[in-house]
Design an enzyme around this catalytic site. Structure first.
Site, PDB file in Angstrom:
ATOM      1  N   HIS A   1      -0.179   5.941  -9.918  1.00 55.20           N
ATOM      2  CA  HIS A   1       0.622   6.044 -10.912  1.00 55.20           C
ATOM      3  C   HIS A   1       2.139   5.666 -10.651  1.00 55.20           C
ATOM      4  O   HIS A   1       2.627   6.164  -9.963  1.00 55.20           O
ATOM      5  CB  HIS A   1       0.908   7.497 -11.611  1.00 55.20           C
ATOM      6  CG  HIS A   1      -0.451   7.916 -12.019  1.00 55.20           C
ATOM      7  ND1 HIS A   1      -0.605   9.339 -12.192  1.00 55.20           N
ATOM      8  CD2 HIS A   1      -1.537   7.426 -12.576  1.00 55.20           C
ATOM      9  CE1 HIS A   1      -2.073   9.567 -12.579  1.00 55.20           C
ATOM     10  NE2 HIS A   1      -2.482   8.391 -12.873  1.00 55.20           N
TER      11      HIS A   1
ATOM     12  N   GLU B   1       5.206   7.503 -10.270  1.00 56.14           N
ATOM     13  CA  GLU B   1       5.290   8.608  -9.161  1.00 56.14           C
ATOM     14  C   GLU B   1       5.512   8.107  -7.916  1.00 56.14           C
ATOM     15  O   GLU B   1       4.704   7.751  -6.998  1.00 56.14           O
ATOM     16  CB  GLU B   1       4.000   9.415  -9.425  1.00 56.14           C
ATOM     17  CG  GLU B   1       3.785   9.791 -10.736  1.00 56.14           C
ATOM     18  CD  GLU B   1       2.335  10.351 -10.978  1.00 56.14           C
ATOM     19  OE1 GLU B   1       1.593  10.505  -9.911  1.00 56.14           O
ATOM     20  OE2 GLU B   1       2.094  10.648 -12.164  1.00 56.14           O
TER      21      GLU B   1
ATOM     22  N   HIS C   1       0.611  11.710  -5.230  1.00 57.15           N
ATOM     23  CA  HIS C   1       0.989  11.456  -6.783  1.00 57.15           C
ATOM     24  C   HIS C   1       2.244  12.128  -6.731  1.00 57.15           C
ATOM     25  O   HIS C   1       2.650  13.089  -5.700  1.00 57.15           O
ATOM     26  CB  HIS C   1       0.101  12.328  -7.658  1.00 57.15           C
ATOM     27  CG  HIS C   1      -1.307  11.125  -7.751  1.00 57.15           C
ATOM     28  ND1 HIS C   1      -1.346  10.636  -9.078  1.00 57.15           N
ATOM     29  CD2 HIS C   1      -2.220  10.794  -7.092  1.00 57.15           C
ATOM     30  CE1 HIS C   1      -2.498   9.854  -8.862  1.00 57.15           C
ATOM     31  NE2 HIS C   1      -3.099  10.104  -7.553  1.00 57.15           N
TER      32      HIS C   1
ATOM     33  N   GLU D   1      -0.173  16.140  -4.814  1.00 54.16           N
ATOM     34  CA  GLU D   1       1.125  16.219  -5.621  1.00 54.16           C
ATOM     35  C   GLU D   1       2.170  16.671  -4.698  1.00 54.16           C
ATOM     36  O   GLU D   1       1.976  17.844  -4.454  1.00 54.16           O
ATOM     37  CB  GLU D   1       0.892  16.910  -6.929  1.00 54.16           C
ATOM     38  CG  GLU D   1      -0.571  16.653  -7.657  1.00 54.16           C
ATOM     39  CD  GLU D   1      -0.491  15.454  -8.555  1.00 54.16           C
ATOM     40  OE1 GLU D   1       0.796  14.959  -8.659  1.00 54.16           O
ATOM     41  OE2 GLU D   1      -1.326  15.238  -9.293  1.00 54.16           O
TER      42      GLU D   1
END
Length: 943
Positions: free
Chosen positions: A180, A183, A290, A374
């Site tokens: 993404h 990010e 991410h 994440e």
């Protein structure tokens, strides 16, 4: 990002600058020239179906009362149709000013003034950094290109290993970030990790061991078009999707065969590049980094069923989270949404369902253990915080790398050749859903990360006997070495052939044996010849019936099979001719006769393209020129096939569509005729098309009402997807109906024709159009025999001569003659070609030459005159030979003697000055010589 968590602070921070939209019309102006918007959807007063919403837009996170999501221009109309109120928010990548991003360009990198990783690079600076890693550490690092983005930016990977230019027998690990594009925390941290591994290789024992034990691939930027969506010079304005506004983490094939969450499936170039890279490099473990949350997410994303290795997944994710929590302020990496196993650890689908994630593709299709990580609640944090995130995470990065070293590992080799093989490694009563791993060539090495316990492992490969290894006990962070030797199954010999009856003698043998690689084959064709090829083509040269045997030998054993009376060879014999060379006279007639056991064909060319006669005799009249004709023997066999009649459902078809049948011609054959059923008498055009719809034959035939057989006599070429049709409005019978049963396709005719379907647009095998009971003709031909015809012309007589004294040399210049008769005019004659004649008196003589051949004769006459012979004629000269010596006696003094051959070359010359001459003949070759004897006043020539 993949996340559900409470994040009200962001909403409160930006709500005052945004408006609440009620959807009545589609308003594209809200995109402000961007390809996506970031929105908040209040849960209250909205009747929301999360599954429908997630299939319409890209959900980012869900809190108690708000859904945060991205909407692309392409998705907006569908989203608008849901009639949901939403708030347009400032995109995560646009909440910092340029000073907070601390952008560095390539010149900053090359000036070496940067000592910490507290900045975001421009795109050119990123390329420079990657190049510098390889330049500064050429023995440890090289840069590979995974692919290019939609807009042509490079997707790069830094490969780090102690022997980086070799494919070593060691685990491969893949780290990648910023799929993404907005990010970007992981983007900088992965650059930092590359730098850290390279700088510390020679000074840090742990780093040295990690680099020596692994092949590490690090891709800092997976979506460069998204990260640099606004400009190559800043990450501000980055987008989640790629240049096509596609969420790349919803774009991978899903294990259950469905598609990504966007309900369309056009594989993006970035997705395809990562799929190719995953297939090329057999990664043991991988990490997809991410931002937007702080949690380790393990498979599966697309379904709620547990992964076979859930225990192991929880263990390594918890190790990551525990370490990150220990080295960070309270609250970091402690997110614990509903369904979490521990703070910072969750199974993907327990969080929320996602289709098309790379994590699922890598685990299922590439057999690689990949997690989605994440690492920061803020997708684009201030550059000043990047060093802090490094401190929180780098030890966990190292821990995860080391986990690829542990587990069950070893090599798999062939027990016969000792060569490495690709084998499937299965943990018995444990592996499901493609959780197995494979050994990989060229080394045959395998790596199976697994939780502590006692395991049974099954190793299998096609053609090999499986091996089961029991009681493999392993602890966390330990290695269980198991090198495996697989032995091939004993061979089972079997084969088929393309024809069992042949008139050409050519047979293709298809080896269907079950055996291992490097097996040996021995074919015995039954005619005294053999072959060691796997799938030989054999040419029989004699008619007969043959048994064929195949013997297969491998290190696991041997087997053989024999098929008796398998091949019948009936080749035509060549025609029998009384002669193949004919000499005729110009204008003659000629009859050539031949006999054979089949049909005799006569041709005027060596390729048999033009038939000039058939039968046992060929008559040629008024032959004027040389010629060559050719003859051979042809034996024909006919076979019938296809649907034999029109029995069954159906009716007469009569409309504007040109219909027929598709078929494959496996080897060239003559289609002699087909049967049709007509409802009326009329002309119909029958056409044969090749696979490119080019007409090969087209024939208009008057077909009577009822059943009839129409003659075609078409030589069908060897080709697939041929088509035979009748013209529009044919009023011919067809069988079948829509959605009816298969009418028997394919119809195979003696390995020559396979009728595969009709031309119907739907239910193609439920219809059969027009052409029944095909009659095909197989023609077997003997080799061509050439017959040479030579035309003999009438002879033309001609000669010249040379007189020397009383001796005349005649030179024959006749044409087209075989026989010669000379009349010298003095009562003597000769049949020599170029005679030499001695006249005994002076006079004029009429000389005639008759030249003849089989076709006639011709005469040529000339008058010659012999002079100055009388004065010397009475001179008495005796010439004798005694013991191979020539003796000459003369009444007068012999001054000299000259001996020449018939072409005038002097062979011997000597002055005598005596009445007697003695000449040895030992040095003379056998032949005819002229002796010139000279005295003071005369000379005489003798032969």
């Amino acid at each position: 990002m993949k996340k559900l968590f409470c994040f009200i602070i962001n909403l409160l921070f930006i709500i005052e600058t945004n408006l609440l939209f009620g959807q009545t019309t589609t308003n594209y102006s809200i995109f402000d020239g961007r390809k996506e918007i970031y929105i908040a959807i209040p849960n209250k007063n909205n009747n929301i179906d999360i599954d429908v919403l997630s299939n319409t837009i890209y959900i980012d996170k869900i809190t108690t009362d708000t859904i945060f999501a991205y909407v692309t221009i392409n998705q907006y109309e569908g989203f608008n149709n849901l009639n949901l109120n939403f708030i347009k928010l400032t995109p995560p990548s646009m909440r910092l000013n340029e000073s907070e991003l601390n952008i560095k360009d390539a010149d900053d990198i090359l000036s070496k003034q940067i000592t910490s990783w507290d900045y975001y690079p421009t795109y050119s600076a990123y390329l420079t950094l990657m190049q510098q890693f390889a330049l500064n550490y050429p023995d440890l690092c090289r840069i590979d290109t995974i692919g290019t983005s939609v807009e042509g930016r490079l997707i790069l990977s830094a490969i780090i290993s102690d022997n980086v230019h070799q494919n070593e027998k060691e685990p491969k690990v893949f780290y990648t970030s910023s799929m993404h594009g907005d990010e970007v925390t992981g983007y900088v941290l992965m650059l930092h990790l590359i730098d850290y591994l390279l700088q510390n290789y020679n000074t840090n024992n742990r780093i040295h061991k990690i680099v020596d034990s692994l092949e590490i691939h690090i891709n800092p930027l997976a979506n460069p078009d998204g990260t640099y969506a606004s400009s190559n010079n800043t990450v501000s304005g980055a987008t989640r999707g790629n240049a096509n506004s596609m969420d790349l983490n919803r774009n991978f094939p899903v294990p259950n065969g469905s598609i990504g969450g966007d309900n369309t499936y056009s594989i993006e170039v970035e997705t395809q590049a990562f799929m190719n890279y995953g297939k090329k490099h057999p990664f043991v473990m991988a990490m997809n980094i991410h931002g937007g949350a702080e949690i380790a997410n393990y498979p599966w994303d697309y379904k709620t069923q547990d992964h076979a290795d859930k225990t192991w997944w929880i263990y390594i994710c918890k190790e990551y989270a525990d370490t990150a929590q220990y080295y960070s302020p309270s609250g970091y990496f402690e997110y614990q949404p509903s369904g979490a196993d521990y703070p910072g650890v969750i199974e993907g689908a327990s969080w929320y369902l996602v289709s098309g994630s790379r994590q699922d593709w890598m685990n299922y299709f590439a057999h690689c253990r990949e997690i989605t990580l994440e690492i920061s609640n803020t997708k684009t944090p201030p550059a000043s915080e990047l060093e802090n995130f490094w401190t929180y995470n780098y030890r966990s990065f190292l821990n995860y790398l080391e986990q690829a070293i542990y587990g069950i590992r070893g090599t798999v080799i062939d027990g016969c050749t000792y060569e490495p093989i690709k084998a499937l490694i299965t943990i018995n009563n444990h592996d499901t859903d493609s959780s197995q791993v494979y050994s990989h060539l060229p080394h045959g090495d395998y790596y199976r990360p697994i939780a502590a316990g006692s395991w049974t492992m099954i190793v299998s490969a096609p053609g090999y006997q499986s091996d089961t290894i029991t009681s493999i006990t392993i602890e966390n962070k330990s290695i269980a070495m198991r090198n495996i030797t697989l032995y091939p199954y004993p061979p089972v010999a079997d084969f088929t052939v393309d024809v069992t009856n042949t008139c050409t003698g050519i047979v293709n043998f298809i080896n269907n044996s079950t055996t291992s690689v490097n097996s040996l084959f021995l074919w015995d064709f039954g005619d005294g010849t053999t072959s060691n090829e796997s799938n030989p083509t054999h040419i029989y040269t004699q008619n007969g019936t043959y048994n064929v045997k195949l013997k297969v030998t491998s290190c696991a054993g041997k087997d053989s099979v024999i098929y008796n009376n398998l091949i019948t060879v009936e080749m035509p014999d060549s025609p029998v001719l009384s002669q193949t060379n004919y000499n005729v006279c110009s204008g003659d007639n000629l009859t050539i006769e031949a006999t054979a056991n089949g049909n005799i064909y006569w041709y005027n060319d060596s390729l048999a393209n033009s038939i000039i006669n058939t039968g046992n005799q060929y008559y040629i009249s008024n032959i004027l020129n040389d010629d060559t004709i050719y003859v051979n023997n042809v034996i024909s066999h006919t076979y019938n096939g296809g649907k034999l009649d029109n029995s069954g459902t159906g009716g007469y078809f009569n409309n504007y569509v040109e219909h027929g049948l598709y078929f494959d011609c496996l080897q060239s054959v003559n289609l002699k005729s087909v049967k049709v059923y007509a409802n009326s008498t009329a002309d119909r055009t029958i056409t044969l098309y090749d696979s490119n719809s080019n007409a090969l034959y087209s024939q208009t035939i008057n077909i009577p009402s009822g059943e009839s057989r129409i003659s075609l006599d078409w030589q069908i070429p060897q080709e697939n997807n041929l088509k035979i049709t009748a013209s529009t409005y044919p009023n011919l019978f067809r069988n079948g109906s829509d959605n009816g049963p298969n009418l028997g396709y394919p119809f195979n005719i003696n390995n020559y024709i396979s009728i595969t379907s009709s031309t119907a647009g739907t239910s193609a095998t439920s219809y059969y159009y027009y052409f029944y009971d095909w009659e095909i003709e197989e023609k077997c031909e003997s080799p061509l025999i050439p017959i040479y015809i030579n035309v003999n012309e009438l002879p033309i007589a001609n000669f010249t001569y040379n007189i020397e004294g009383n001796i005349v040399s005649f030179f024959n210049y006749c044409q087209n003659a075989n026989y010669f008769y000379w009349d010298f005019g003095d009562g003597t004659n000769s049949t020599e070609i170029n005679p030499i004649h001695i006249y005994n008196n002076s006079n004029s003589f009429i000389v005639s030459l008759i030249a003849s051949n089989e076709c006639g004769l011709d005469t040529y006459t000339q008058t010659i005159t012999i002079t100055s012979i009388d004065d010397f004629a009475n001179e008495i000269i005796n010439i004798t030979t005694i013991d191979n010596n020539l003796i000459i006696k003369s009444e007068s003094i012999i001054e000299n003697v000259v001996i020449t051959n018939v072409i005038g070359q002097i062979i011997y010359e000597k002055d005598i000055n005596s009445n007697y001459c003695f000449i040895p003949l030992q040095a003379f070759n056998q032949g005819i010589y002229l002796i010139k004897i000279n005295n003071k006043y005369f000379y005489k020539i003798a032969k």
